[in-house]
Design a protein around this motif. Structure first.
Motif, short mmCIF file in Angstrom:
data_model
loop_
_atom_site.label_atom_id
_atom_site.label_comp_id
_atom_site.label_asym_id
_atom_site.label_seq_id
_atom_site.Cartn_x
_atom_site.Cartn_y
_atom_site.Cartn_z
N GLN A 123 -4.49 1.12 -7.36
CA GLN A 123 -5.05 1.14 -6.02
C GLN A 123 -4.07 1.86 -5.12
O GLN A 123 -2.86 1.74 -5.27
N THR A 124 -4.62 2.61 -4.19
CA THR A 124 -3.80 3.35 -3.26
C THR A 124 -4.58 3.51 -1.96
O THR A 124 -5.73 3.09 -1.86
N HIS A 125 -3.95 4.10 -1.01
CA HIS A 125 -4.62 4.42 0.25
C HIS A 125 -4.59 5.93 0.42
O HIS A 125 -3.58 6.56 0.11
N THR B 66 -7.11 5.48 7.26
CA THR B 66 -6.57 5.19 5.94
C THR B 66 -7.59 4.34 5.19
O THR B 66 -8.04 3.30 5.70
N LEU C 16 -8.81 2.44 1.51
CA LEU C 16 -8.40 1.87 0.23
C LEU C 16 -9.22 2.50 -0.89
O LEU C 16 -10.45 2.53 -0.83
N THR C 17 -8.51 3.00 -1.90
CA THR C 17 -9.17 3.65 -3.04
C THR C 17 -8.48 3.25 -4.34
O THR C 17 -7.42 2.64 -4.34
N ARG C 18 -9.10 3.65 -5.44
CA ARG C 18 -8.48 3.57 -6.76
C ARG C 18 -8.42 5.00 -7.28
O ARG C 18 -9.44 5.71 -7.28
N GLY D 96 -12.94 0.36 -0.17
CA GLY D 96 -13.26 -0.26 1.11
C GLY D 96 -14.00 0.72 2.00
O GLY D 96 -13.53 1.83 2.23
#
Length: 152
Positions: A4-6, A23, A25-27, A38
């Motif tokens: 997971q990252t932003h 920003t 939230l992603t994978r 998100g």
């Protein structure tokens, strides 16, 4: 499993003409390919479940739609958490999620397109109309107001 990252995406232009970012939230799937985890409030055109290819500078393209509609509510008065119970109940029945950030300036709703636009609009109108609140779709129309038709 991907991490997971932003990612920082362009959300539009500010009042002074400068770029505004959000920003999200992603994978990470590949170095520039991300699954949106998100639903963003202000980045238009995407919702949780979409796969996007992120470009330098925060631009992106949708590679695959996840099937979710994004709604943004900008309440005139910040709702108390208990005020959201009827809204959450309505969208729970449609398989959706209602999110209210701590500052309570806006509400983001993610709901499967399979719930149907009539049901989605009935649920959001039932909550916003008595309050006089404004709502809009975040990923249903292009910048010129034309339907994207990704749900067909």
């Amino acid at each position: 499993m991907a991490e997971q990252t932003h990612v920082r995406l362009v959300a539009g232009l500010g009042s002074g003409g400068q770029l505004v970012y959000e920003t999200v939230l992603t994978r990470t799937i590949e170095p520039d390919l991300h699954l949106v985890l998100g639903t963003p409030a202000f980045v238009e055109g995407i919702a949780a479940g979409d796969q996007i290819r992120v470009r330098a500078g925060g631009g992106f393209e949708v590679v695959h739609r996840g099937g979710n509609i994004c709604l943004l509510v900008v309440p005139g008065d910040p709702p108390a958490p208990e005020d959201l119970a009827p809204l959450r109940d309505s969208f729970d029945d449609l398989g959706g999620i209602v999110e209210l950030p701590a500052d309570r300036r806006f509400i983001v709703i993610t709901v499967p397109a399979a719930a149907g636009f009539d049901a989605v609009e009935a649920a959001i109108d039932a909550w916003t109309t008595p309050r006089g609140d404004h709502w809009e779709y975040g990923n249903v129309y292009d910048p010129d107001g034309n339907p994207l038709n990704w749900w067909d």
